[in-house]
Write an enzyme that holds these catalytic residues in place. Structure first.
Site, PDB file in Angstrom:
ATOM      1  N   PHE B  63       0.822  -1.211   0.000  1.00  0.00           N
ATOM      2  CA  PHE B  63       0.000   0.000   0.000  1.00  0.00           C
ATOM      3  C   PHE B  63       0.862   1.269   0.000  1.00  0.00           C
ATOM      4  O   PHE B  63       0.342   2.375   0.094  1.00  0.00           O
ATOM      5  CB  PHE B  63      -1.006  -0.018   1.160  1.00  0.00           C
ATOM      6  CG  PHE B  63      -2.183  -0.947   0.913  1.00  0.00           C
ATOM      7  CD1 PHE B  63      -2.449  -1.460  -0.352  1.00  0.00           C
ATOM      8  CD2 PHE B  63      -3.055  -1.298   1.954  1.00  0.00           C
ATOM      9  CE1 PHE B  63      -3.543  -2.311  -0.585  1.00  0.00           C
ATOM     10  CE2 PHE B  63      -4.147  -2.146   1.730  1.00  0.00           C
ATOM     11  CZ  PHE B  63      -4.386  -2.653   0.467  1.00  0.00           C
ATOM     12  N   ARG B  64       2.168   1.118  -0.088  1.00  0.00           N
ATOM     13  CA  ARG B  64       3.095   2.219  -0.393  1.00  0.00           C
ATOM     14  C   ARG B  64       3.088   3.342   0.635  1.00  0.00           C
ATOM     15  O   ARG B  64       3.443   4.479   0.307  1.00  0.00           O
ATOM     16  CB  ARG B  64       2.761   2.835  -1.763  1.00  0.00           C
ATOM     17  CG  ARG B  64       2.578   1.857  -2.916  1.00  0.00           C
ATOM     18  CD  ARG B  64       3.838   1.128  -3.243  1.00  0.00           C
ATOM     19  NE  ARG B  64       3.769   0.412  -4.524  1.00  0.00           N
ATOM     20  CZ  ARG B  64       4.549  -0.610  -4.833  1.00  0.00           C
ATOM     21  NH1 ARG B  64       5.428  -1.061  -3.946  1.00  0.00           N
ATOM     22  NH2 ARG B  64       4.470  -1.201  -5.997  1.00  0.00           N
ATOM     23  N   ASN B  94       8.385  -2.801   2.053  1.00  0.00           N
ATOM     24  CA  ASN B  94       9.245  -1.991   1.182  1.00  0.00           C
ATOM     25  C   ASN B  94       8.648  -0.605   0.921  1.00  0.00           C
ATOM     26  O   ASN B  94       8.447  -0.186  -0.207  1.00  0.00           O
ATOM     27  CB  ASN B  94       9.536  -2.706  -0.138  1.00  0.00           C
ATOM     28  CG  ASN B  94       8.285  -3.170  -0.851  1.00  0.00           C
ATOM     29  OD1 ASN B  94       7.240  -3.377  -0.236  1.00  0.00           O
ATOM     30  ND2 ASN B  94       8.374  -3.325  -2.154  1.00  0.00           N
ATOM     31  N   HIS B 229       4.202 -15.576  -3.895  1.00  0.00           N
ATOM     32  CA  HIS B 229       3.971 -15.635  -5.352  1.00  0.00           C
ATOM     33  C   HIS B 229       4.852 -16.622  -6.122  1.00  0.00           C
ATOM     34  O   HIS B 229       5.792 -16.230  -6.804  1.00  0.00           O
ATOM     35  CB  HIS B 229       4.040 -14.257  -5.994  1.00  0.00           C
ATOM     36  CG  HIS B 229       5.144 -13.351  -5.508  1.00  0.00           C
ATOM     37  ND1 HIS B 229       6.415 -13.797  -5.278  1.00  0.00           N
ATOM     38  CD2 HIS B 229       5.134 -12.037  -5.225  1.00  0.00           C
ATOM     39  CE1 HIS B 229       7.148 -12.780  -4.870  1.00  0.00           C
ATOM     40  NE2 HIS B 229       6.388 -11.703  -4.825  1.00  0.00           N
ATOM     41  N   ASP B 301      -0.482  -9.609  -4.250  1.00  0.00           N
ATOM     42  CA  ASP B 301       0.706  -8.792  -4.515  1.00  0.00           C
ATOM     43  C   ASP B 301       0.285  -7.468  -5.157  1.00  0.00           C
ATOM     44  O   ASP B 301       0.914  -7.002  -6.109  1.00  0.00           O
ATOM     45  CB  ASP B 301       1.720  -9.543  -5.387  1.00  0.00           C
ATOM     46  CG  ASP B 301       3.066  -8.828  -5.450  1.00  0.00           C
ATOM     47  OD1 ASP B 301       3.302  -7.925  -4.618  1.00  0.00           O
ATOM     48  OD2 ASP B 301       3.861  -9.157  -6.337  1.00  0.00           O
TER      49      ASP B 301
END
Lengths: 307, 438
Positions: B63-64, B94, B229, B301
């Site tokens: 979700f940055r 990240n 993934h 993802d």
């Protein structure tokens, strides 16, 4: 059939194979309702096994008995006159006098060919050293035909394990090239297909894929698994790594194309996990049983008895 | 919060059955499941004709937030989740700053508590030197290791550093499995002129090698491992042979839905993600692996980048695509194609994520469970359109495609958060409680 002996899988024409497969299927069907089909009651089969192979020998002997014939056999070289220094040639001449057909297994490549040249009765190669095992190839083909109908539908056949030394593989590919097929060879780099067979396949325009990735089995119709033998590797750790990389288990089978069949010439070690023994994909016990019908068919054809 | 909600005559779905029934919700919990439930004060929701699912849990989203407000934030991301029937998510570390220390984790949780419309928790990002944090930061989804570099600069590429993380502690380790050495070698030796090169550079071999290392370390240290993934038939077969009770894995809807080269022809760099979408052979392998239980669950993802960034061309465009809003409809569309059943979708999107991550009180429609519920109209068809989405980047790789099976109502802790295009934002989601390994 042109020859009156079975020496190499390479000797068969498509016509021979069609006939043998049909005859094997007929015998299998009829044996569901009958215990015996006594067509060979005047014949004697000699089984000459100069190296141990319980499965193949019992299957030949059972085939002869089911056809009403008699069997004489020599098991273990220590009991025969060979141990006293008799030559193979002399032994065979005696066998020729005592029987009408013989099945021979010998540790030396080409032994069955020498036998066939020495005597007048039909000789069946039941495995000669690193060479060939044509009756195993026939029962393998029959198993593929029975489960996947290779004579009418294109089949992608994967060979997994020891492609270099696996004689059942070397024999089977010489039958499969009569059919519409693609061959996938999955093995460690060290155990790849010998150049001789690669050239044979290429001359016949059979598409092949050679890889060390077990994942390539996923879109195949048949997985033919063979044992990787420790003595092929210099390093024990290398052997263990490869052994564990080429295991076929239930989860792997369920990740493959539906309808995949798993074959194995048996005996197996760990390369085919027992957790698929009851899975519909596992046909290796049926495959072993098919040896009976195919060997019955061969005995009839070689002795020129109609059925 | 204290209101009583009665969902009447819905088709209640679990991995093993679909049964007509009612659900009573009090104080954010399911308090009764059965037929003809009566309650004098309940607000009644007539769910006739709708399927009632345990709230979807998406165990991998980006979700940055903080750091990239142009792409997404915890508010818009959670809103997209609610619109997609997702009631809980685990968000990746990240961000900027990366979630690699106690302060960053605390700040994220604090921010989520004030803006997230659905339930949340976060992964602790591994570096080569933050073991103490990884093992002691309280209540997180797990430890995330980027074994190969992707968006952001979080990376633990050295196998000794990776091993150190596996060797200490008990918490679940989730890995982005691509081998950095192979990626670097391929980048240096292969052309990178079009997005079609992307799956070649980020090869199946790279994915397999990293997955093999992670599995080997999990076995060596008996450590709980989740392979994020999975994208290749090679990993599938390796996992089929070697997975044990400590190891689980996931696949994204886009890797099940799309295939190369078609997806790159249609979407160009908008289809670019890490690890990449590969060809049909891999896609079919992933579909079978999910059926076979070799892959355990679905995660999106969700990794949004702006249209302007994605239009930069290859290889300048960043990797990643949004997906939290469309995951359930995509899986239901594939269900309509006959690939699997609704019960399986519930297993992979609701039950298994809860089970694998030891999520307390979620994943099932049972008395005592949190009232996280997704109501779907299985037959509703809607065309996905860029510009009409909740994610801040407002584009979707499914643009122009008509998907069948959409969430109608999303309920989080007993509160309706989303209902047919409308959002109810006064009550926020809660931190998801993870039962610690004993």
């Amino acid at each position: 059939m042109q020859h009156r002996s079975v020496l190499s899988a390479g000797q068969f024409t498509r016509h021979d194979l069609d006939h043998l497969l049909a005859l094997s299927a007929k015998l299998e069907r009829d044996l569901k309702t009958r215990r015996m089909i006594p067509l060979l009651d005047e014949y004697i089969l000699a089984t000459l096994f100069f190296e141990p192979s319980t499965r193949t020998r019992l299957s030949f002997e059972s085939a002869m008995h089911r056809l009403g014939g008699r069997v004489i056999s020599t098991v273990g070289v220590q009991f025969s006159s060979l141990a006293k220094g008799e030559t193979l040639f002399d032994t065979l001449k005696m066998v020729e006098a005592y029987s009408d057909i013989c099945a021979i297994r010998h540790p030396v490549e080409g032994a069955s060919r020498i036998a066939a040249q020495s005597i007048a009765i039909p000789v069946i190669n039941a495995g000669d050293g690193a060479g060939e095992h044509p009756t195993q190839a026939l029962l393998d083909l029959y198993t593929i035909e029975k489960h996947k109908q290779i004579s009418s539908r294109k089949q992608r056949v994967a060979f997994i394990g020891d492609i270099k030394y696996g004689r059942t593989i070397h024999s089977l590919i010489q039958l499969l090239w009569h059919y519409d097929t693609e061959l996938v060879f999955i093995s460690p780099e060290e155990l790849r297909l010998p150049q001789k067979y690669r050239e044979m396949l290429s001359r016949r325009d059979i598409p092949i894929l050679e890889t060390d990735r077990i994942a390539a089995v996923q879109d195949c119709d048949v997985a033919y698994v063979t044992r990787i033998q420790e003595e092929r590797f210099a390093d024990h750790r290398e052997y263990e790594k490869f052994r564990d990389s080429y295991i076929v288990d239930r989860e792997l089978v369920e990740c493959c194309k539906p309808g995949l069949i798993v074959m194995h010439p048996l005996p197996r070690l760990t390369e085919v996990s027992t957790d698929i023994d009851n899975h519909p994909a596992a046909v290796y016990f049926d495959q072993a049983q098919n040896g009976l019908y195919v060997r019955m068919a061969l005995l009839l054809v070689l002795l020129e008895v109609e059925y | 919060m204290n209101k009583v909600l009665l969902i009447r005559n819905g088709l209640l779905v679990s991995s093993v059955e679909t049964a007509l029934g009612d659900l009573l919700i009090e104080n954010g919990k399911i308090t009764q499941v059965g037929a003809n439930i009566q309650h004098p004060d309940a607000e009644v929701f007539d769910a006739a004709g709708l399927y009632v699912l345990p709230g979807v849990i998406d165990p991998q989203v980006h979700f940055r937030d903080p750091g990239f407000p142009e792409k997404e934030d915890l508010y818009t991301g959670s809103k997209a989740a609610a619109a997609g029937g997702v009631t809980s998510y685990f968000e990746m570390p990240n961000t900027k700053p990366a979630t690699i220390d106690f302060d960053a984790m605390q700040a994220k949780k604090k921010r989520a508590a004030s803006v997230s419309l659905v339930n949340y928790n976060f992964f602790a990002g591994a570096t080569a030197s933050n073991l103490d944090y990884l093992n002691t930061v309280p209540n997180v989804a797990g430890i995330k290791i980027f074994m190969g570099s992707s968006t952001g600069d979080l990376l633990v590429a050295d196998s000794h550093d990776i091993e150190k993380i596996f060797a200490q502690g008990r918490r679940l380790i989730a890995v982005h499995a691509e081998d950095e050495e192979i990626l670097r070698h391929n980048k240096a030796s292969m052309p990178a002129t079009s997005v079609f090169d992307h799956p070649k550079i980020r090869s199946a071999e790279a994915a397999l090698k990293a997955t093999q290392l992670a599995v080997m370390l999990s076995k060596k240290y008996r450590r709980r491992l989740h392979v994020l993934h999975v994208t290749s038939g090679d990993e599938v077969i390796f996992l089929a042979q070697h997975k044990d009770g400590n190891i689980s894995s996931e696949v994204t809807p886009q890797h099940l839905f799309f295939q190369a080269p078609e997806v790159y022809e249609r979407l160009g760099t908008f289809a670019q993600m890490n690890p990449p979408i590969r060809d049909k052979w891999h896609r079919d392998a992933l579909r079978r692996a999910l059926q076979a239980g070799v892959i355990d669950c679905i995660a999106t993802d969700h990794a949004p980048h702006t249209i302007a960034e994605k239009e930069k061309g290859y290889p300048a465009a960043p990797s990643g695509m949004p997906g939290v809003e469309t995951a359930l409809p995509v899986m239901l569309t594939l269900m309509h194609e006959g690939l699997w059943t609704l019960n399986q979708v519930v297993r992979w999107m609701c039950e298994m994520p809860a089970q694998l991550y030891r999520v307390r009180h979620k994943g099932f429609l049972a008395v005592g469970a949190d009232a996280d519920i997704t109501l779907i109209d299985l037959n509703k068809k809607k065309t996905v359109e860029n510009g009409k989405l909740q994610t801040k980047v407002n584009w979707s790789p499914y643009h122009g495609l008509t998907l069948q099976g959409w969430p109608i109502v999303t309920i989080v802790n007993g509160n309706i958060v989303y209902r047919e295009g409308e959002f109810f934002e006064d009550i926020k989601g809660r931190e998801i409680i993870i039962d610690q390994e004993v």
